[in-house]
Design a protein around this motif. Structure first.
Motif, PDB file in Angstrom:
ATOM      1  N   GLY A  69       0.761  -1.244   0.000  1.00  0.00           N
ATOM      2  CA  GLY A  69       0.000   0.000   0.000  1.00  0.00           C
ATOM      3  C   GLY A  69       0.791   1.293   0.000  1.00  0.00           C
ATOM      4  O   GLY A  69       0.230   2.348   0.297  1.00  0.00           O
ATOM      5  N   ALA A  70       2.072   1.255  -0.352  1.00  0.00           N
ATOM      6  CA  ALA A  70       2.837   2.506  -0.405  1.00  0.00           C
ATOM      7  C   ALA A  70       2.209   3.488  -1.397  1.00  0.00           C
ATOM      8  O   ALA A  70       2.236   4.701  -1.180  1.00  0.00           O
ATOM      9  N   ASP A  71       1.613   2.967  -2.468  1.00  0.00           N
ATOM     10  CA  ASP A  71       0.941   3.836  -3.445  1.00  0.00           C
ATOM     11  C   ASP A  71      -0.259   4.540  -2.815  1.00  0.00           C
ATOM     12  O   ASP A  71      -0.556   5.697  -3.135  1.00  0.00           O
ATOM     13  N   VAL A  72      -0.944   3.874  -1.903  1.00  0.00           N
ATOM     14  CA  VAL A  72      -2.067   4.488  -1.182  1.00  0.00           C
ATOM     15  C   VAL A  72      -1.553   5.675  -0.376  1.00  0.00           C
ATOM     16  O   VAL A  72      -2.146   6.757  -0.374  1.00  0.00           O
ATOM     17  N   LEU A  73      -0.433   5.476   0.296  1.00  0.00           N
ATOM     18  CA  LEU A  73       0.178   6.541   1.099  1.00  0.00           C
ATOM     19  C   LEU A  73       0.593   7.728   0.227  1.00  0.00           C
ATOM     20  O   LEU A  73       0.311   8.885   0.561  1.00  0.00           O
ATOM     21  N   VAL A  74       1.207   7.441  -0.915  1.00  0.00           N
ATOM     22  CA  VAL A  74       1.651   8.515  -1.819  1.00  0.00           C
ATOM     23  C   VAL A  74       0.453   9.292  -2.360  1.00  0.00           C
ATOM     24  O   VAL A  74       0.495  10.526  -2.440  1.00  0.00           O
ATOM     25  N   ARG A  75      -0.636   8.591  -2.691  1.00  0.00           N
ATOM     26  CA  ARG A  75      -1.837   9.289  -3.182  1.00  0.00           C
ATOM     27  C   ARG A  75      -2.480  10.134  -2.091  1.00  0.00           C
ATOM     28  O   ARG A  75      -3.089  11.161  -2.380  1.00  0.00           O
ATOM     29  N   ALA A  76      -2.365   9.720  -0.829  1.00  0.00           N
ATOM     30  CA  ALA A  76      -2.981  10.463   0.275  1.00  0.00           C
ATOM     31  C   ALA A  76      -2.111  11.617   0.759  1.00  0.00           C
ATOM     32  O   ALA A  76      -2.627  12.559   1.376  1.00  0.00           O
ATOM     33  N   ASP A  94      12.361  -1.204  -1.215  1.00  0.00           N
ATOM     34  CA  ASP A  94      12.563  -1.318  -2.648  1.00  0.00           C
ATOM     35  C   ASP A  94      11.687  -2.445  -3.160  1.00  0.00           C
ATOM     36  O   ASP A  94      11.203  -3.266  -2.381  1.00  0.00           O
ATOM     37  N   GLY A  95      11.479  -2.458  -4.441  1.00  0.00           N
ATOM     38  CA  GLY A  95      10.673  -3.507  -5.034  1.00  0.00           C
ATOM     39  C   GLY A  95      10.155  -3.100  -6.391  1.00  0.00           C
ATOM     40  O   GLY A  95      10.459  -2.012  -6.893  1.00  0.00           O
ATOM     41  N   PRO A  96       9.339  -3.953  -6.983  1.00  0.00           N
ATOM     42  CA  PRO A  96       8.873  -3.717  -8.345  1.00  0.00           C
ATOM     43  C   PRO A  96       8.006  -2.472  -8.515  1.00  0.00           C
ATOM     44  O   PRO A  96       7.882  -1.969  -9.630  1.00  0.00           O
ATOM     45  N   ASP A  97       7.426  -1.937  -7.441  1.00  0.00           N
ATOM     46  CA  ASP A  97       6.578  -0.745  -7.548  1.00  0.00           C
ATOM     47  C   ASP A  97       7.352   0.570  -7.379  1.00  0.00           C
ATOM     48  O   ASP A  97       6.755   1.637  -7.424  1.00  0.00           O
ATOM     49  N   ARG A  98       8.658   0.510  -7.219  1.00  0.00           N
ATOM     50  CA  ARG A  98       9.442   1.729  -6.967  1.00  0.00           C
ATOM     51  C   ARG A  98       9.201   2.788  -8.055  1.00  0.00           C
ATOM     52  O   ARG A  98       8.928   3.944  -7.751  1.00  0.00           O
ATOM     53  N   ASN A  99       9.293   2.409  -9.314  1.00  0.00           N
ATOM     54  CA  ASN A  99       9.122   3.383 -10.394  1.00  0.00           C
ATOM     55  C   ASN A  99       7.689   3.898 -10.466  1.00  0.00           C
ATOM     56  O   ASN A  99       7.458   5.074 -10.755  1.00  0.00           O
ATOM     57  N   ARG A 100       6.718   3.019 -10.208  1.00  0.00           N
ATOM     58  CA  ARG A 100       5.311   3.446 -10.211  1.00  0.00           C
ATOM     59  C   ARG A 100       5.063   4.455  -9.082  1.00  0.00           C
ATOM     60  O   ARG A 100       4.349   5.442  -9.270  1.00  0.00           O
ATOM     61  N   ILE A 101       5.656   4.233  -7.935  1.00  0.00           N
ATOM     62  CA  ILE A 101       5.500   5.158  -6.802  1.00  0.00           C
ATOM     63  C   ILE A 101       6.187   6.479  -7.126  1.00  0.00           C
ATOM     64  O   ILE A 101       5.633   7.556  -6.902  1.00  0.00           O
ATOM     65  N   ARG A 102       7.367   6.404  -7.698  1.00  0.00           N
ATOM     66  CA  ARG A 102       8.090   7.621  -8.086  1.00  0.00           C
ATOM     67  C   ARG A 102       7.261   8.425  -9.102  1.00  0.00           C
ATOM     68  O   ARG A 102       7.137   9.641  -8.991  1.00  0.00           O
ATOM     69  N   TRP A 109       8.425  16.912  -5.993  1.00  0.00           N
ATOM     70  CA  TRP A 109       8.304  16.439  -4.604  1.00  0.00           C
ATOM     71  C   TRP A 109       9.442  15.529  -4.177  1.00  0.00           C
ATOM     72  O   TRP A 109       9.829  15.521  -3.021  1.00  0.00           O
ATOM     73  N   GLU A 110       9.962  14.700  -5.109  1.00  0.00           N
ATOM     74  CA  GLU A 110      11.017  13.771  -4.702  1.00  0.00           C
ATOM     75  C   GLU A 110      12.248  14.551  -4.266  1.00  0.00           C
ATOM     76  O   GLU A 110      12.728  15.442  -4.948  1.00  0.00           O
ATOM     77  N   GLY A 111      12.735  14.216  -3.102  1.00  0.00           N
ATOM     78  CA  GLY A 111      13.885  14.914  -2.536  1.00  0.00           C
ATOM     79  C   GLY A 111      13.485  16.110  -1.698  1.00  0.00           C
ATOM     80  O   GLY A 111      14.283  16.627  -0.932  1.00  0.00           O
ATOM     81  N   ASN A 112      12.259  16.579  -1.848  1.00  0.00           N
ATOM     82  CA  ASN A 112      11.777  17.713  -1.064  1.00  0.00           C
ATOM     83  C   ASN A 112      10.732  17.214  -0.062  1.00  0.00           C
ATOM     84  O   ASN A 112      11.057  16.913   1.074  1.00  0.00           O
ATOM     85  N   GLN A 113       9.484  17.125  -0.471  1.00  0.00           N
ATOM     86  CA  GLN A 113       8.433  16.637   0.416  1.00  0.00           C
ATOM     87  C   GLN A 113       8.548  15.137   0.666  1.00  0.00           C
ATOM     88  O   GLN A 113       8.145  14.639   1.715  1.00  0.00           O
ATOM     89  N   VAL A 114       9.063  14.407  -0.310  1.00  0.00           N
ATOM     90  CA  VAL A 114       9.146  12.945  -0.216  1.00  0.00           C
ATOM     91  C   VAL A 114      10.579  12.493  -0.496  1.00  0.00           C
ATOM     92  O   VAL A 114      11.178  12.894  -1.485  1.00  0.00           O
ATOM     93  N   ARG A 115      11.077  11.637   0.403  1.00  0.00           N
ATOM     94  CA  ARG A 115      12.394  11.028   0.202  1.00  0.00           C
ATOM     95  C   ARG A 115      12.203   9.530  -0.004  1.00  0.00           C
ATOM     96  O   ARG A 115      11.634   8.855   0.848  1.00  0.00           O
TER      97      ARG A 115
END
Length: 184
Positions: A69-76, A94-102, A109-115
């Motif tokens: 559910g990391a994608d759920v967290l990113v959407r919220a 890490d895992g197969p959803d890394r690029n989808r989450i990115r 946001w990456e590197g700023n709000q989200v690391r």
């Protein structure tokens, strides 16, 4: 299915099955497996909890796969930023959803709000998450136990978790965290 066929063939060789949560016990019993005893997973005792960090931080630790559910967290998280603009999110794993989450992160946001921390060793995870305000465990599948929730609570970090599987057995709603029943 293979495991279940093996169970049926060899069930008389066992005098009990061990489940790591009541939820898993119930699943096994419903599948005709038993008797089942519950022995929860253990987590290492850590030092005194660190004080909250100066920046409101939400953290996630787990495999980057759909069921976690990391994608759920990113959407919220944009809703969190709307309410608390200085909030930050750290995702370890890490895992197969890394690029989808990115790809789901808003631009910039990456590197700023989200690391996105990638794979973090167990030895350094506590240091990476020290001072976090909350750990999110948004599993969308029946989580057998939820070791990341137990580890967070041992660090003294409150947990916001889904109501899937064994998570409500670990997170006491309103006391050690919040259990959510709606992940959409």
């Amino acid at each position: 299915m293979l495991q279940f066929r093996l169970w049926r063939r060899w069930r008389y060789a066992f005098d009990r099955v061990i489940a790591n949560s009541q939820a898993m016990r119930d699943e096994l019993v419903a599948a005709g497996i038993g008797p089942v005893e519950v022995v929860p997973n253990g987590v290492p005792v850590t030092r005194e909890p660190a004080p909250l960090g100066p920046v409101p931080t939400v953290v996630f630790a787990g495999r980057l796969v759909p069921e976690k559910g990391a994608d759920v967290l990113v959407r919220a998280f944009p809703d969190v930023i709307s309410a608390v603009p200085e909030a930050r999110l750290g995702i370890a794993g890490d895992g197969p959803d890394r690029n989808r989450i990115r790809a789901a992160l808003p631009a910039g946001w990456e590197g700023n709000q989200v690391r996105l921390l990638g794979r973090v060793s167990r030895a350094s995870l506590d240091g990476q998450f020290e001072g976090a305000w909350v750990q999110a465990v948004p599993s969308v599948w029946v989580e057998p136990f939820g070791i990341s929730a137990a580890e967070a609570l041992m660090r003294g970090t409150p947990v916001v978790a889904s109501d899937r599987g064994g998570l409500p057995e670990i997170v006491i709603d309103g006391l050690t965290g919040i259990v959510c029943d709606d992940l959409d």
